[in-house]
Design a protein around this motif. Structure first.
Motif, mmCIF file in Angstrom:
data_model
loop_
_atom_site.group_PDB
_atom_site.id
_atom_site.type_symbol
_atom_site.label_atom_id
_atom_site.label_comp_id
_atom_site.label_asym_id
_atom_site.label_seq_id
_atom_site.Cartn_x
_atom_site.Cartn_y
_atom_site.Cartn_z
ATOM 1 N N PRO A 1 38.066 42.770 51.494
ATOM 2 C CA PRO A 1 39.133 41.940 50.910
ATOM 3 C C PRO A 1 39.140 40.553 51.552
ATOM 4 O O PRO A 1 38.834 40.401 52.734
ATOM 5 N N GLY A 2 39.531 39.571 50.781
ATOM 6 C CA GLY A 2 39.616 38.212 51.301
ATOM 7 C C GLY A 2 38.293 37.480 51.223
ATOM 8 O O GLY A 2 37.260 38.053 50.865
ATOM 9 N N GLU B 1 37.255 35.441 49.074
ATOM 10 C CA GLU B 1 36.722 35.705 47.729
ATOM 11 C C GLU B 1 35.623 34.718 47.337
ATOM 12 O O GLU B 1 34.601 35.118 46.771
ATOM 13 N N TYR C 1 42.951 34.459 56.525
ATOM 14 C CA TYR C 1 43.225 35.336 55.390
ATOM 15 C C TYR C 1 44.688 35.225 54.956
ATOM 16 O O TYR C 1 45.582 34.953 55.761
ATOM 17 N N SER C 2 44.919 35.491 53.689
ATOM 18 C CA SER C 2 46.279 35.535 53.164
ATOM 19 C C SER C 2 46.922 36.871 53.536
ATOM 20 O O SER C 2 46.222 37.859 53.797
ATOM 21 N N GLU D 1 48.278 38.955 51.603
ATOM 22 C CA GLU D 1 47.882 39.965 50.609
ATOM 23 C C GLU D 1 46.539 40.593 50.966
ATOM 24 O O GLU D 1 46.363 41.824 50.881
ATOM 25 N N SER D 2 45.578 39.764 51.372
ATOM 26 C CA SER D 2 44.262 40.289 51.752
ATOM 27 C C SER D 2 44.359 41.129 53.018
ATOM 28 O O SER D 2 43.733 42.195 53.127
ATOM 29 N N LYS E 1 45.651 44.630 52.355
ATOM 30 C CA LYS E 1 44.602 45.535 51.878
ATOM 31 C C LYS E 1 43.732 46.024 53.030
ATOM 32 O O LYS E 1 43.350 47.200 53.089
#
Length: 336
Positions: A38-39, A41, A190-191, A193-194, A197
């Motif tokens: 994740p992250g 992207e 990283y955000s 949200e990431s 996860k």
């Protein structure tokens, strides 16, 4: 061949499945492919294209340089690239390679379709960097034999291989070496949200029951860094185990982070001391990093590489031509 060269390198080889800091020896928190990562992207999508194109051409992947703050997954990405391409990977680091002969021994032992991952590549000595130029560009080693008028150069062809370099200081790499990396990607923080996860995946691997709300709360307080997120999760699991908590909820997270000295913005004790020194002793700045390091009794390089990047990223500290300055946001955070 100098056996000390092989010994030095062999000790630095780490298989991807063993290169982890995990709670139990058999647990592996590192993702093995892009879908589990994740992250980042943009970086992942680009690398998917580059690896697929290299496969379609039947050629080696271009040399890659991953740069960004520590703990963001540069080593993990190198392992994923190797897994995706079907290459074996050998891992070493810049400080380990002290002499040109060390690097020659490493390169001479490389097999076809191998990724050589060099962590902290910015710490390679300049004479070692020069060996890499022809190795990366022409796939050969130019070895000087003898001295004076009788000296001659022997060219040693290398099998197809790929170098992946990782650094927290891309600017410290010389321009000739940096330009030889056909793929250069910057990893950013990283955000939440990431990170949520990542935390949920790690908790599942560790057979821990982590509530979604607790995972998101923790994700906002781990400095945008997966390594810190996983480290905090392990410590929170310790508190949950001792408190006989079956499921990790927000109360457990808040209690553990308070005991660990991590505040609502994810700043640790050293972060806050960094800001307090600027506010109380230097009236908010401008002040040089050397002065801050001396006041904190800490290495300048540690502050510059570990603590300052996130403080600058969040806007608590401003880097100016005259030195570091404490922003209004940083002052307000200390006052609250």
């Amino acid at each position: 061949m100098d056996t000390s060269v092989h010994t030095k390198f062999d000790n630095s080889i780490v298989l991807p499945e063993l290169a982890n800091d995990t709670i139990e020896p058999h647990l592996n928190l590192r993702p093995k492919n892009f879908d589990e990562y994740p992250g980042q992207e943009r970086v992942c999508e680009n690398l998917k294209v580059y690896t697929q194109a290299a496969k379609l051409r039947g050629k080696m992947l271009d040399h890659c340089l991953f740069h960004g703050p520590p703990g963001l997954g540069k080593t993990t990405l190198a392992g994923i690239v190797a897994e995706t391409m079907g290459y074996q990977i050998k891992v070493t680091s810049g400080p380990v390679i002290e002499r040109a002969a060390d690097l020659m021994g490493i390169l001479a032992s490389i097999e076809s379709k191998t990724i050589l991952f060099i962590d902290e590549i910015h710490r390679l000595p300049s004479n070692v960097e020069e060996i890499l130029y022809s190795a990366m560009e022409d796939m050969r080693l130019d070895i000087l034999i003898g001295q004076g008028p009788t000296a001659r150069t022997v060219k040693f062809d290398l099998p197809p291989f790929c170098i992946i370099g990782a650094t927290t200081k891309a600017g410290a790499i010389s321009a000739p070496l940096r330009d030889r990396f056909g793929i250069q990607e910057h990893l950013d923080f990283y955000s939440p949200e990431s990170l949520t996860k990542i935390l949920m995946r790690s908790a599942k691997i560790m057979n821990a029951q982590l509530e979604n709300e607790a995972a998101f709360l923790l994700s906002t307080r781990c400095r945008g860094t997966p390594r810190i997120a996983n480290q905090l999760l392990k410590r929170i699991l310790d508190f949950a185990l001792v408190s006989n908590k079956i499921s990790i909820d927000c109360d457990v997270v808040n209690l553990a982070l308070k005991r660990l000295g991590v505040d609502s913005e994810g700043l640790c004790i050293m972060d806050r001391d960094f800001l307090k020194i600027m506010k109380d002793r230097y009236q908010g700045g401008p002040v040089g990093l050397d002065a801050i390091a001396a006041a904190l009794n800490e290495e300048k390089s540690t502050l510059e590489d570990v603590y300052e990047p996130y403080l600058v990223y969040r806007g608590f500290v401003l880097r100016t031509a005259r030195g570091r300055m404490l922003s209004d946001l940083g002052k307000n955070h200390l006052d609250n």
